[in-house]
Design an enzyme around this catalytic site. Structure first.
Site, PDB file in Angstrom:
ATOM      1  N   ASP A  88      -2.377  29.961  73.053  1.00 54.54           N
ATOM      2  CA  ASP A  88      -2.024  29.889  74.459  1.00 54.54           C
ATOM      3  C   ASP A  88      -2.037  28.402  74.857  1.00 54.54           C
ATOM      4  OD1 ASP A  88      -2.031  30.569  77.318  1.00 54.54           O
ATOM      5  OD2 ASP A  88      -4.125  29.932  77.223  1.00 54.54           O
ATOM      6  N   ASP A  96      -2.233  26.643  78.701  1.00 55.63           N
ATOM      7  CA  ASP A  96      -3.181  26.291  79.767  1.00 55.63           C
ATOM      8  C   ASP A  96      -4.557  26.921  79.545  1.00 55.63           C
ATOM      9  OD1 ASP A  96      -0.447  26.035  80.767  1.00 55.63           O
ATOM     10  OD2 ASP A  96      -1.361  25.606  82.710  1.00 55.63           O
TER      11      ASP A  96
HETATM   12  P1  IMP Z   1      -0.606  29.871  79.707  1.00 57.13           P
HETATM   13  O1  IMP Z   1      -2.088  29.856  79.950  1.00 57.13           O
HETATM   14  O2  IMP Z   1      -0.184  28.796  78.745  1.00 57.13           O
HETATM   15  O3  IMP Z   1      -0.087  31.221  79.348  1.00 57.13           O
HETATM   16  O4  IMP Z   1       0.095  29.401  81.085  1.00 57.13           O
HETATM   17  C1  IMP Z   1      -0.161  30.057  82.290  1.00 57.13           C
HETATM   18  C2  IMP Z   1       0.260  29.197  83.450  1.00 57.13           C
HETATM   19  O5  IMP Z   1       1.638  28.779  83.350  1.00 57.13           O
HETATM   20  C3  IMP Z   1       0.224  29.941  84.768  1.00 57.13           C
HETATM   21  O6  IMP Z   1      -1.046  29.879  85.331  1.00 57.13           O
HETATM   22  C4  IMP Z   1       1.249  29.239  85.626  1.00 57.13           C
HETATM   23  O7  IMP Z   1       0.617  28.241  86.414  1.00 57.13           O
HETATM   24  C5  IMP Z   1       2.166  28.526  84.646  1.00 57.13           C
HETATM   25  N1  IMP Z   1       3.571  28.988  84.689  1.00 57.13           N
HETATM   26  C6  IMP Z   1       4.643  28.198  84.792  1.00 57.13           C
HETATM   27  N2  IMP Z   1       5.785  28.903  84.740  1.00 57.13           N
HETATM   28  C7  IMP Z   1       5.424  30.187  84.612  1.00 57.13           C
HETATM   29  C8  IMP Z   1       6.176  31.399  84.477  1.00 57.13           C
HETATM   30  O8  IMP Z   1       7.413  31.427  84.484  1.00 57.13           O
HETATM   31  N3  IMP Z   1       5.445  32.519  84.335  1.00 57.13           N
HETATM   32  C9  IMP Z   1       4.094  32.516  84.303  1.00 57.13           C
HETATM   33  N4  IMP Z   1       3.352  31.415  84.410  1.00 57.13           N
HETATM   34  C10 IMP Z   1       4.010  30.243  84.562  1.00 57.13           C
HETATM   35 MG    MG Z   2      -4.142  30.282  79.366  1.00 54.52          MG
END
Ligand code: IMP
Ligand code: MG
Length: 387
Positions: free
Chosen positions: A153, A155
């Site tokens: 993942d 973020d």
């Molecule tokens: P992950 O933890 O890498 O899956 O990223 C999640 C974060 O991506 C979310 O908290 C959003 O702030 C950001 N985000 C940006 N674009 C999108 C989208 O199209 N769908 C869902 N999350 C998004």
């Molecule tokens: Mg995440």
């Protein structure tokens, strides 16, 4: 009291992992019976040491028993006519396991690091058990040395929420080590952009490090799956942003043929309306963002939404979309992103399966997903867990 407990439990069940709660309950018994809260450490070191040794043996035995329950569950899974396993009876929400889990060895390892058995006031916690399970999963994959794909993942896993993977990130040398061993890497993130430049901005530290490496092998080992399961890019040294889109025919799964523009639009319309209902109901200080494969809400810079607002929104939207005809046609994922809520088409289980397919059909037992969101609702990495 009972009613109060039931109400609290029902409302909070989405914040719990039932398998972890089950193990926590089992470990609570020896903790209650053996812990020595009245002993003063300096005066009676021997009593504390005895407690730690005895608690360690009892906890280890329980972990071995759970390990056996999981092995029995796997045997049921594999049977040509599967019946309900004992573990399934005890933890009805438990899914399938791709590998066995050496929980006793993992417990011993974590006990050495965290001194769980020496604690007199704090019982084995959710966090302790989560770490034991994680350790057991890694031990199992290393022991059988079968690992072929690791997906990460973005973020809160590889970098802080909303930030980027910069070149000083300590994960970079570790990811390169995995790649040098021939293990394929996928960054499977909810962040959904249609253009590779946006991913380069978020992941440039890793992409530049791969480009600077002289290993030929690394060239075909890295992909980025954006929007959970919607946009696939492969690493290439030949583009300034180090990524190129992969033609859909090379990675999309047959089931994704139903993700037509018509079905996608219908689902996102329902989700957007549900989000707007939440905004007016709770007077949320947010804006709505509609994208090609997602719709979300986010507050202005500097404003923080409360956990309650985020969770309520996710649960309401999830329920409304689930019940709609559009939500029955294609999969979706509604989740709490920490300070935003998004509804994406598909989810990370599809994202990981598409990576497995792209790399030639890697099996589930040879894949590992590393993420931060594993609560049973309102979380996007959770979807990767087999059901
Ligand atoms: P992950 O933890 O890498 O899956 O990223 C999640 C974060 O991506 C979310 O908290 C959003 O702030 C950001 N985000 C940006 N674009 C999108 C989208 O199209 N769908 C869902 N999350 C998004
Ligand atoms: Mg995440």
């Amino acid at each position: 009291m009972t009613t109060r407990y039931r109400v609290e439990y029902a409302l909070k069940t989405h914040r719990r992992d039932q398998l972890i709660e089950f193990v926590k309950g089992l470990l609570a018994v020896p903790f209650v019976l053996l812990s020595q809260p009245t002993v003063i450490y300096e005066k009676d070191k021997a009593a504390v040491a005895t407690m730690a040794t005895t608690a360690n043996a009892r906890y280890a035995q329980i972990m071995k028993d759970v390990e056996d329950l999981i092995n029995d569950h796997i045997a049921h899974q594999k049977s040509p006519h599967p019946t309900v396993s004992k573990l399934k009876m005890l933890v009805p929400s438990v899914g399938n396991f791709f590998t066995s889990l050496p929980l006793q060895a993992a417990f011993e390892r974590q006990d050495r690091d965290r001194f769980i058995s020496s604690r007199r006031f704090v019982a084995p916690s959710f966090n302790d058990i989560r770490l034991i399970l994680n350790t057991a999963q890694v031990m199992s994959l290393v022991r059988d040395s079968k690992l072929e794909l690791v997906t990460f993942d973005g973020d809160v896993t590889l970098y802080d929420d909303g930030k980027s993977l910069t070149d000083d990130n300590p994960c970079i040398p570790r990811i390169l080590t995995l790649m040098r061993k021939g293990i394929r890497i996928g960054i499977v993130t909810a962040a959904g952009y249609t253009e590779p430049e946006m991913y380069y901005e978020r992941l440039h530290g890793l992409l530049d490090a791969v480009a600077a490496s002289d290993f030929q092998k690394l060239k075909h080992s890295l992909v980025v799956m954006g929007g959970e399961s919607n946009f696939l890019f492969a690493y290439t040294p030949n583009s300034p942003c180090k990524l190129e889109p992969v033609p859909e025919a090379d990675w999309q799964l047959p089931e994704m043929r139903d993700w037509t523009e018509e079905n996608v639009t219908a689902l996102l319309d329902v989700a957007e309306a549900a989000l707007k209902d939440c905004i007016s109901c709770m007077r949320l200080p947010v804006q709505v963002l509609r994208k090609k494969r997602a719709v979300g809400i986010f507050p202005s810079k500097g404003v923080r939404l409360s956990r309650e607002q985020l969770e309520e929104t996710v649960l309401v939207v999830q329920r409304i979309v689930e019940m709609s005809p559009a939500g029955k046609r294609i999969p979706f994922c509604a989740f709490n992103g920490g300070n935003d809520v998004f509804v994406d088409i598909g989810d990370k289980s599809w994202g990981v399966m598409a990576c497995q397919q792209y790399f030639g059909g890697i099996e589930g037992s040879k894949s590992l997903h590393v993420g931060d969101q594993f609560l049973s609702a309102g979380a996007n990495d959770f979807k990767v867990s087999p059901l």
